[in-house]
Design an enzyme around this catalytic site. Structure first.
Site, PDB file in Angstrom:
ATOM      1  CG  ASP A   1      -0.380   0.131   2.643  1.00 16.62           C
ATOM      2  OD1 ASP A   1       0.964  -0.116   2.602  1.00 16.62           O
ATOM      3  OD2 ASP A   1      -0.733   0.311   3.747  1.00 16.62           O
TER       4      ASP A   1
ATOM      5  NE  ARG B   1      -4.636   0.733   3.632  1.00 18.64           N
ATOM      6  CZ  ARG B   1      -5.014  -0.358   2.820  1.00 18.64           C
ATOM      7  NH1 ARG B   1      -4.695  -1.575   3.396  1.00 18.64           N
ATOM      8  NH2 ARG B   1      -5.532  -0.469   1.867  1.00 18.64           N
TER       9      ARG B   1
ATOM     10  CE1 TYR C   1       3.276  -4.438   7.013  1.00 17.60           C
ATOM     11  CE2 TYR C   1       2.996  -2.199   7.358  1.00 17.60           C
ATOM     12  CZ  TYR C   1       3.128  -3.098   6.544  1.00 17.60           C
ATOM     13  OH  TYR C   1       2.949  -3.046   5.075  1.00 17.60           O
TER      14      TYR C   1
ATOM     15  N   PRO D   1       8.200  -5.731   4.516  1.00 18.09           N
ATOM     16  CG  PRO D   1       6.207  -6.118   5.012  1.00 18.09           C
ATOM     17  CD  PRO D   1       7.713  -6.557   5.339  1.00 18.09           C
TER      18      PRO D   1
END
Length: 888
Positions: free
Chosen positions: A54, A283, A291, A367
């Protein structure tokens, strides 16, 4: 009755892309923008609708802008403004310890944003559909089952040496497996490195074969494998990822949080005293990505973690422990997954420069730094234009070797960065200065800040090659392999000292890095633009001419001289441009000047190569910019920011991916031409054609300079049909001194056989009107060598005045009063590589002849014609008639 077997259908394609994730779609977008015949296949039966990657870094957004859709992504995404760091205090309670900008201020016109991968892929697909005119579509549920490279054909540019057998799957066969759990949210474990089905493709193929599923044989010039960390393409080539897995296991959840944590809408890096670490990524649509370090999941003796107990509830409870004493809950979960941190890089990125690997197929990492999707997209942004232009026959195939050198170096740097970053993030905070096993939080902050520069994508600095002119060791500046070292064989040589002088011309435009962006104004209408917005991803190289102070006579002469060479018949731009295409179709020339906008005119002050003419739409007003103050958006001060002298300027060559490839003075045209001849696939030029081009250049140069405004309506060379040995009829050109009349050619050619041995000639009758004052009549007598005679060796030019009555030319074209006579003496060497010209004026005064020599035109090897200074051109303004004769 025996079963009926049918042969699979066969087809040819220029480029086959395997995998329709971000890397594959970026490659497909290049092919769409460049018009290359392409197919793209993906084994999954549907695109992504939630989850996965993302984070989008600044450089990726610049790439999206060059493709034409950054605005859509920008509007739909959540913008990352600030990073908050939370660490345990002396009592073990987490507290905010620092705030830093998420994106370094002034680094780019964009900042980091987040938008889920599914939306990004959907926008990519719209762009591919638009630019390919719906010719390139993702073929879903299609899986490759074999790949063979015919090594006897890999060096043949026209061959299709890669054969891939594709198999079409059913909806059920192509559906990804889901973990059975109480969660109603879809999971991404099937893409995770905790997923254990490494023979998934074999299972899917076997199922298809059992039902006699459909297959197809595709012959491709090039194949790009973008099929993920467990890449089928990589395994089919016998290549591997080299590296190790760590002991750190993390979970990921996309939720709409219900919490009293004050920074839930900030990007946060949280270290707890005993329960691990957590990263918060705010987001779009009120969602937050967490995470979460899973300290209770540890790898076994084989190094692999047990995923059996990893569920959304297990992951979320770990997040609650880390965030305590703050409360955290949720009702809606959009997606979840888990992964084991591993850092690996491919041992090779291609085989025979015919099959390439990109994205997760050649590098895997954590990530959390937001690099996975970004580096993958940037891989194929680097590769795609190279493959496209080689497939189209524009670039030499050896430029493809730069892909591994440039991008494997980036991947290695990424792994080194991620190794340090992951250790600092996953480690336990140090309790005090004596705690050697703990992580120093100041060191973590420093790594985070420095990591932002790397993560942004702007630290990429490509090494010396045939695409980047800079000094140094190609292997050391590349990925350290023999493949990188061989780039030195085709790279243009330049010394450290010479390069330092060139780089000093534009200190803010480092060779090998992306072309930075500052505000400039379009000269024609005053509209502000970020200059990088004009460097579109359409497969064209760019020459950026910093024209300096165009009003200074000396600087204007330098600009005109440089542009004359660019526009010469044998320049690389003329040679590489297809006959039926506009002059800017392969290499576009853009200019930025530093004079006052309100005192400058596009058509008056700049050569035509900077505003080319099209018979359908007229002059191009979109190529000349000015570094000046705008009415509403201030002053970009581009010359200062680029480190360019405002008086003298410089020249910059830019690759189609916006990376700076060459830098030099306006006088360094031959060096610039050498660069392009090293990477572009120039058509061969015969000796006869070279003479023809130089002859034509002379005619156009002389005629266009008679009074500055004259426009030629035809050219000699176009009528010679590219071959001096072909007999042609003479031509006549009409133009007004002021260019105020659009007069079509009215010419009558005489018979090619006039009885002169070895000469074909004729005097052209000019049909004009008596109302047009000041016609320039060019009488051309063409001498053409037959196959048994010598090629052209000289050009003779005469200039004179007609008898006048009441200021109007009188008489027919043969009744000139040759009071003044001028000659061009042209010597052509055996190799036809150079012409040397001198201009003489012979003035008859009573019984003696006074001869003066003017150095009007210079011609050097492979550089074309240019006029050395404007006052010497004005010499021609005294004459009504010019006669040009080609002599054997």
């Amino acid at each position: 009755m025996p079963a009926v077997t049918t042969q699979p259908k066969e087809s040819n394609v220029d480029v086959l892309i395997i995998g329709a994730g971000p890397a594959g779609l970026m490659a497909a977008a290049w092919m769409a923008h460049c018009g290359v015949k392409t197919r793209i296949v993906d084994k999954r039966n549907t695109k992504i609708f939630c989850g996965q990657a993302d984070g989008l870094q600044c450089r990726t957004l610049e790439i999206f802008d060059s493709l034409g859709f950054a605005d859509r992504v920008w509007k739909e995404s959540n913008h990352m403004i600030e990073i908050c760091m939370w660490n345990p205090d002396a009592h073990g309670t987490i507290r905010r310890s620092n705030r830093i900008p998420d994106t370094i201020v002034g680094l780019s016109r964009f900042q980091q944003i987040v938008l889920h991968q599914g939306r990004i892929e959907a926008i990519f697909l719209d762009n591919i559909k638009k630019y390919s005119k719906d010719a390139i579509k993702v073929e879903r549920g299609v899986l490759p089952e074999s790949l063979v490279i015919d090594e006897s054909k890999v060096d043949d540019d026209e061959a299709y040496p890669v054969t891939v057998t594709l198999r079409t799957l059913t909806e059920e066969e192509a559906a990804p497996p889901q973990v059975i759990s109480a969660s109603k949210a879809s999971d991404g474990l099937f893409r995770s490195n905790l997923h254990e089905d490494f023979d998934e493709e074999a299972r899917m193929i076997a199922a298809s074969r059992a039902r006699s599923g459909e297959s197809e044989v595709v012959h491709a010039k090039y194949v790009i494998g973008c099929d993920g960390a467990r890449s089928w393409t990589r395994r089919a080539l016998g290549l591997e990822l080299i590296g190790d897995a760590t002991d750190f296991v993390w979970g990921v959840m996309d939720i709409i949080p219900i919490t009293d944590f004050p920074d839930i809408r900030m990007r946060c890096a949280i270290h707890s005293a005993d329960h691990g670490s957590l990263m918060i990524i705010p987001r779009e649509k009120k969602m937050v990505r967490l995470y979460i370090q899973l300290k209770e999941v540890t790898p076994d003796a084989s190094g692999r973690a047990d995923r059996s107990k990893i569920t959304p509830d297990f992951i979320f409870k770990a997040a609650q422990k880390i965030l305590a004493p703050y409360k955290l809950d949720y009702i809606y979960c959009d997606w979840w997954t888990a992964y084991q941190i591993g850092q690996r890089v491919g041992n090779q990125f291609d085989v025979h420069n015919r099959v390439f690997l990109a994205g997760d197929a050649v590098h895997t990492h954590s990530p959390k730094a937001g690099q996975g999707m970004n580096v993958s997209i940037q891989d194929t942004f680097n590769l795609g234009w190279k493959v496209a232009l080689v497939a189209k026959g524009i670039c030499k195939r050896d430029i493809l070797s730069t892909y591994q050198s440039e991008r494997r170096r980036v991947a290695k740097d990424l792994i080194n960065f991620d190794h340090r970053f992951s250790r600092l993030f996953s480690g336990r905070p140090a309790k005090d200065m004596m705690d050697a096993e703990g992580v120093n939080m100041d060191e973590f902050k420093d790594a985070f800040v420095k990591g932002n520069i790397f993560a942004s994508g702007f630290s990429v600095d490509y090494g010396t090659s045939n695409l980047v002119v800079k000094p140094g060791d190609a292997a050391l500046q590349g990925d350290g392999t023999e493949k990188s070292a061989r780039l030195a064989l085709t790279a243009k040589k330049i010394s450290e000292e010479e390069f330092a002088k060139k780089q000093a011309l534009a200190t803010g435009i480092p060779v090998g890095k992306r072309f930075n962006s500052f505000k400039v104004l379009l000269q024609a209408d005053g509209r502000p633009w970020h200059f990088q917005e004009r460097l579109k991803a359409d497969g064209r190289f760019r020459i950026v001419l910093f024209a300096g102070n165009i009003h200074a006579p000396e600087q204007k002469a330098r600009v005109e001289k440089f542009c004359a060479k660019l526009d010469a018949p044998d320049s690389f731009i003329r040679r590489i441009t297809p006959k039926d295409k506009p002059i800017d179709s392969v290499v576009e020339v853009l200019a930025i000047h530093s004079a006052k906008r309100t005192e400058t005119e596009v058509l008056r002050d700049f050569p035509e190569i900077l505003h080319p003419f099209d018979e359908h739409v007229g002059w191009d007003y979109d190529k000349i910019f000015v570094d000046d103050v705008s009415y509403h958006e201030g002053f970009g001060d581009a010359y200062k920011n680029y480190g360019v002298d405002k008086e003298r300027g410089c020249v910059v060559a830019v690759r189609p991916d916006q990376y700076v490839s060459w830098l030099g003075e306006l006088e360094d045209f031959e060096d610039l031409q050498d660069y392009f001849e090293g990477c572009l696939k120039m058509p061969a030029v015969s000796s006869a054609a070279k003479v023809t081009e130089k002859v034509n250049g002379l005619v156009e140069s002389v005629a266009s300079k008679v009074n500055g405004d004259i426009k030629m309506t035809e050219s000699v060379a176009s009528k010679v049909n590219g071959d001096i040995k072909m007999a042609v009829r003479p031509l006549v050109f009409l133009a007004t001194r002021r260019g105020n009349f659009d007069i079509p050619i009215q010419a009558k050619g005489l018979s090619p056989q006039l009885g002169f041995p070895g000469l074909v000639g004729g005097l052209l009758v000019v049909v004009g009107t008596g109302t047009v004052i000041g016609l320039l009549v060019v009488l051309v007598v063409v001498a053409v060598a037959s196959p048994t005679t010598r090629p052209l060796s000289a050009i003779e030019l005469r200039a004179g005045n007609q008898p006048r009555e009441s200021g109007r030319p009188q008489g027919k074209a043969g009744q000139q009063n040759w009071q003044r006579v001028t000659f061009f003496g042209v010597e052509v060497k055996e190799d036809c590589e150079a012409l040397s010209l001198q201009l003489y004026e012979a003035t008859h005064q009573e019984n003696e002849t006074v001869v003066r020599m003017f150095k009007l035109v210079e011609v050097q090897s492979n550089t074309g014609l240019f006029v050395s200074s404007r006052p010497q051109v004005n010499f021609f303004s005294r004459f009504d008639i010019l006669m040009i004769r080609f002599v054997q």
